[in-house]
Design a protein around this motif. Sequence first.
Motif, PDB file in Angstrom:
ATOM      1  N   LEU A 174       0.823  -1.210   0.000  1.00 52.42           N
ATOM      2  CA  LEU A 174       0.000   0.000   0.000  1.00 52.42           C
ATOM      3  C   LEU A 174       0.857   1.260   0.000  1.00 52.42           C
ATOM      4  N   ALA A 175       1.932   1.249   0.775  1.00 53.05           N
ATOM      5  CA  ALA A 175       2.807   2.419   0.820  1.00 53.05           C
ATOM      6  C   ALA A 175       3.440   2.687  -0.539  1.00 53.05           C
TER       7      ALA A 175
ATOM      8  N   ASP B 104     -10.991  15.576   1.078  1.00 51.31           N
ATOM      9  CA  ASP B 104      -9.723  14.932   1.429  1.00 51.31           C
ATOM     10  C   ASP B 104      -9.450  14.991   2.926  1.00 51.31           C
ATOM     11  N   ILE B 105      -9.818  16.104   3.548  1.00 57.15           N
ATOM     12  CA  ILE B 105      -9.560  16.317   4.972  1.00 57.15           C
ATOM     13  C   ILE B 105     -10.817  16.901   5.601  1.00 57.15           C
ATOM     14  N   VAL B 106     -11.116  16.456   6.808  1.00 57.23           N
ATOM     15  CA  VAL B 106     -12.280  16.991   7.512  1.00 57.23           C
ATOM     16  C   VAL B 106     -11.873  17.376   8.924  1.00 57.23           C
ATOM     17  N   PHE B 107     -12.342  18.542   9.351  1.00 56.82           N
ATOM     18  CA  PHE B 107     -12.226  18.951  10.748  1.00 56.82           C
ATOM     19  C   PHE B 107     -13.576  18.662  11.399  1.00 56.82           C
ATOM     20  N   ARG B 108     -13.553  17.860  12.446  1.00 57.22           N
ATOM     21  CA  ARG B 108     -14.793  17.471  13.096  1.00 57.22           C
ATOM     22  C   ARG B 108     -14.734  17.763  14.582  1.00 57.22           C
TER      23      ARG B 108
ATOM     24  N   THR C  64      -8.450  12.223   7.883  1.00 58.31           N
ATOM     25  CA  THR C  64      -8.468  11.904   6.466  1.00 58.31           C
ATOM     26  C   THR C  64      -8.722  10.413   6.310  1.00 58.31           C
ATOM     27  N   HIS C  65      -9.030   9.983   5.112  1.00 58.06           N
ATOM     28  CA  HIS C  65      -9.220   8.557   4.873  1.00 58.06           C
ATOM     29  C   HIS C  65      -7.870   7.865   4.913  1.00 58.06           C
ATOM     30  N   ARG C  66      -7.872   6.643   5.425  1.00 55.52           N
ATOM     31  CA  ARG C  66      -6.607   5.903   5.535  1.00 55.52           C
ATOM     32  C   ARG C  66      -5.904   5.762   4.179  1.00 55.52           C
ATOM     33  N   ASP C  67      -6.677   5.695   3.095  1.00 53.58           N
ATOM     34  CA  ASP C  67      -6.074   5.552   1.767  1.00 53.58           C
ATOM     35  C   ASP C  67      -5.319   6.806   1.330  1.00 53.58           C
ATOM     36  N   LEU C  68      -5.599   7.941   1.991  1.00 57.73           N
ATOM     37  CA  LEU C  68      -4.958   9.198   1.602  1.00 57.73           C
ATOM     38  C   LEU C  68      -3.801   9.593   2.523  1.00 57.73           C
TER      39      LEU C  68
END
Length: 285
Positions: free
Chosen positions: A80-81, A139-143, A261-265
């Motif tokens: 994955l990396a 791509d990125i979320v502040f929650r 962020t999503h783990r894929d990103l």
Amino acid sequence: MRDWENLRFFLAVARSGTVLAAAKELRVSHSTVLRRIDQFETSLDSKLFRKLQRGYELTQAGETLYAQAQDVAADIDRVLADAEGKDDATGGVLRISQPEIGILNMYPLYAGFRRLHPDITLQIHSTMQPSNVNQQEVDIVFRISESPPDLLVGRCLGQVKAKAYAHQQYLAGLGSQHNSGDYQWILWQPTAEANLALLARENIIDPNVVMYGASMPDVVSAIHHQMGAGFLSTQQAKLHRNLVPLFDGRVFAHYSVWMLTHRDLRNSTRVKTFMRFMADNLNLD
């Protein structure tokens, strides 16, 4: 179909021996780790841990799985990396979901980030509705949350503190002998279910509510124009020098702020660069 993510949670708990340490390693909440381990044991129909007073101890089945899984997990991470971030660069569009202005103001930091990285275009979505990072709408979320969703990675940036504020001219108009019962209240009510009158009623005796705002900018503007008192984040209130904290600066509520962020990103150059900058420069104190 097996969920490979559950294997990562299993390995983290097996290595550390505690759920808390695993949560810190994976940058998720304590409850997420517990939920993942429970899902994994259920899917395998096998007990992998014994819960002891000092932490989590592997069962015989857990020890067997741990011995076999370490090399497999390392191979998956390497694959994955190698695949992730290949088409990424420190440029392009970065899609960000953030709370409404009035709760958390990120724009001074966005401006600083853009000066350092002029080739990255920021696409900002200001909303209290959860943007779907799992579907990669952003791509990125502040929650603002005490329990970030599964499959998202990141970190808690600190806490937003809520205090009661009023404009100094509004207070002057009440006279020097006024008390808290004289305040008129401006409250945030984005939905019928999220009525912040509850915060006032839990802390203020018979509050005189004169306005409900559907958005935090509405509330901030009304307080700034001397319509009454209201609850704001300390981070937002610092931007308005004429606002005065009430009740001797008492903190009425704390809210944890997560950057996710999503783990894929997680290996995206844009995402890593932005998240590192925000974590290093955001000050919520």
